[in-house]
Write a protein that holds these residues in place. Structure first.
Motif, PDB file in Angstrom:
ATOM      1  N   PHE A   1       0.830  -1.210   0.000  1.00 17.88           N
ATOM      2  CA  PHE A   1       0.000   0.000   0.000  1.00 17.88           C
ATOM      3  C   PHE A   1       0.862   1.257   0.000  1.00 17.88           C
ATOM      4  O   PHE A   1       0.591   2.212  -0.746  1.00 17.88           O
ATOM      5  N   LEU A   2       1.918   1.257   0.825  1.00 17.29           N
ATOM      6  CA  LEU A   2       2.825   2.413   0.886  1.00 17.29           C
ATOM      7  C   LEU A   2       3.471   2.657  -0.472  1.00 17.29           C
ATOM      8  O   LEU A   2       3.648   3.808  -0.902  1.00 17.29           O
ATOM      9  N   THR A   3       3.815   1.577  -1.174  1.00 15.85           N
ATOM     10  CA  THR A   3       4.420   1.681  -2.509  1.00 15.85           C
ATOM     11  C   THR A   3       3.469   2.345  -3.497  1.00 15.85           C
ATOM     12  O   THR A   3       3.853   3.274  -4.221  1.00 15.85           O
ATOM     13  N   THR A   4       2.216   1.878  -3.523  1.00 17.50           N
ATOM     14  CA  THR A   4       1.242   2.452  -4.456  1.00 17.50           C
ATOM     15  C   THR A   4       0.942   3.913  -4.112  1.00 17.50           C
ATOM     16  O   THR A   4       0.792   4.752  -5.004  1.00 17.50           O
ATOM     17  N   LEU A   5       0.885   4.202  -2.805  1.00 14.68           N
ATOM     18  CA  LEU A   5       0.593   5.568  -2.361  1.00 14.68           C
ATOM     19  C   LEU A   5       1.734   6.512  -2.733  1.00 14.68           C
ATOM     20  O   LEU A   5       1.507   7.652  -3.164  1.00 14.68           O
ATOM     21  N   THR A   6       2.966   6.037  -2.588  1.00 18.54           N
ATOM     22  CA  THR A   6       4.146   6.854  -2.895  1.00 18.54           C
ATOM     23  C   THR A   6       4.197   7.220  -4.373  1.00 18.54           C
ATOM     24  O   THR A   6       4.378   8.388  -4.730  1.00 18.54           O
ATOM     25  N   ILE A   7       4.055   6.225  -5.255  1.00 14.59           N
ATOM     26  CA  ILE A   7       4.158   6.497  -6.692  1.00 14.59           C
ATOM     27  C   ILE A   7       2.978   7.339  -7.173  1.00 14.59           C
ATOM     28  O   ILE A   7       3.140   8.238  -8.014  1.00 14.59           O
TER      29      ILE A   7
END
Length: 320
Positions: A113-119
Motif C-alpha cells: 500500500f505504501l508503494t502504491t501511495l508513494t508512486i
C-alpha cells in the motif's frame, strides 16, 4: 488461415508449458525454502515475486528506455491492478479459500500500500517520475529487503528440521535448484510465446491498440497468475499472497525506480488521474477483504474479479 491455426496451436502449447513450469517452480522453491529454513511468505515476496515479475520489469525497462514511457508505466501499474483483482481473485475462486496471517498483512500488505501511495502521490504532484523519485523508490526497496532479512533472522520456527534436511538433501538441493531454474526458464519462454501469439492474433483480428495493450499486460503477468493459482490450489497460501504483494512492490520500486535513474519518465494524464488511483483503491480493497477474517473466500474472489471487470470496462469505454 494456416498462420491463424499455427498461432492458436502455439498458444495452446505455450499455456501447457507455462502450467507445468509453474507447478515445477512452486514445488522446487518450497523445497529449497524448507531446506534453508526460509519461511514460505518470505520466499513469496522475494524469490517467487522477483522471478515471476521479470516479464513486467523487462517490458517496462525496454519500453521506457526506447522512447515509449507510457507503455512502460502502464505495464507496471496495469500489472499491479491485475495481480490483485484478477490473479488473487481468480485464485480465490478456484482454490475456494486462501488464508494468511496478521503479521504478513501488516508487513507486506502495508508495504504494498505504501508503494502504491508513494508512486501515485509523486505522479499527482510532479506528473512524471524523475531521478529523485527513482532514488526514493529504490531506497524503499532496500529498506524493505532489510526488514525481510531481520524478520527471517528472528524466525527460528524450523530450527529442528534444519539439521535433518541439510544432511540428507545435499545432492537433492542441486537437483531442486536446477528444477527451480528450469521451471522459471519454462515460465519465461512459455509466457514470451503467449505474449507473441496474443499480439499477432490481435493484429490479425484488427483488435484496437488499447485492447491489444491490455492483452499484452495479461501475457507479461502470466508467470504470477500460474504461480499464484498453483500455490493456492496446493494450499501454499502464504506463497500465493506473498508472490502478489512482492511482485507489486517490485514492479513499482524497481521496475520504475531503476529506469528513472537513466531518464525522466513522463506519464500521460489518464494514468495519473485514473489508473494510479485505481491501483491504490484495489490495494486497499484487498487489505480490507483480507483483514475481515485473514482469508480470501470465493465471495471475496468474485468481488475482486468484478472490480477488475468494472475497471476494464470503464477504461475501454470512457477513457480509451
Amino acid at each position: 488461415m494456416f498462420e491463424l491455426f499455427i498461432l492458436i496451436l502455439a498458444l495452446i502449447i505455450s499455456l501447457i508449458i507455462v502450467i507445468k513450469a509453474a507447478d515445477v517452480f512452486v514445488d522446487s522453491i518450497v523445497e529449497i525454502g524448507l531446506t534453508l529454513g526460509i519461511s514460505e511468505i518470505i520466499l513469496g515476496v522475494t524469490a517467487s515475486a522477483v522471478g515471476t515479475s521479470l516479464p513486467e520489469f523487462g517490458s517496462a525497462m525496454i519500453a521506457i528506455l526506447t522512447g515509449s514511457p507510457d507503455v512502460g508505466v502502464g505495464c507496471a501499474i496495469g500489472a499491479n491492478i491485475w495481480n490483485i483483482a484478477g490473479i488473487l481473485g481468480v485464485s480465490a475462486i478456484f482454490a475456494g479459500l486462501i488464508t494468511t496471517k496478521m503479521q504478513e498483512v501488516r508487513r507486506d500488505g502495508s508495504m504494498a500500500f505504501l508503494t502504491t501511495l508513494t508512486i501515485t502521490t509523486a505522479l499527482l504532484l510532479m506528473g512524471e517520475i524523475s531521478f529523485v523519485v527513482g532514488v526514493i523508490l529504490i531506497i524503499m526497496y532496500v529498506v524493505y529487503l532489510w526488514i525481510l532479512i531481520r524478520a527471517q533472522k528472528s524466525s527460528k520456527d524450523r530450527e529442528i528440521e534444519c539439521c535433518e534436511v541439510d544432511e540428507k538433501n545435499k545432492d537433492l538441493n542441486k537437483k531442486t535448484i536446477l528444477m527451480a531454474v528450469l521451471g522459471l526458464v519454462g515460465l519465461a519462454i512459455g509466457c514470451r510465446a503467449i505474449v507473441y501469439c496474443t499480439v499477432e492474433l490481435s493484429v490479425m483480428a484488427s483488435i484496437p491498440e488499447v485492447l491489444a495493450g491490455i492483452l499484452l499486460a495479461f501475457g507479461t503477468t502470466a508467470p504470477e497468475f500460474f504461480t499464484v493459482l498453483t500455490s493456492a490450489k496446493k494450499g501454499l497460501n502464504s506463497l500465493a499472497i506473498g508472490t502478489v504483494f512482492g511482485s507489486n512492490i517490485f514492479n513499482i520500486l524497481i521496475g520504475l525506480g531503476i529506469p528513472s535513474l537513466f531518464v525522466t519518465i513522463p506519464v500521460e494524464p489518464i494514468t495519473i488521474y485514473f489508473d494510479a488511483p485505481v491501483m491504490v483503491f484495489m490495494t486497499l480493497l484487498l487489505l480490507f477483504l483480507i483483514k475481515r477474517g485473514m482469508k480470501l473466500t470465493r465471495v471475496e474472489g468474485i468481488i475482486l474479479v468484478a472490480s477488475y471487470i468494472i475497471y476494464i470496462v470503464t477504461r475501454l469505454t470512457i477513457f480509451s
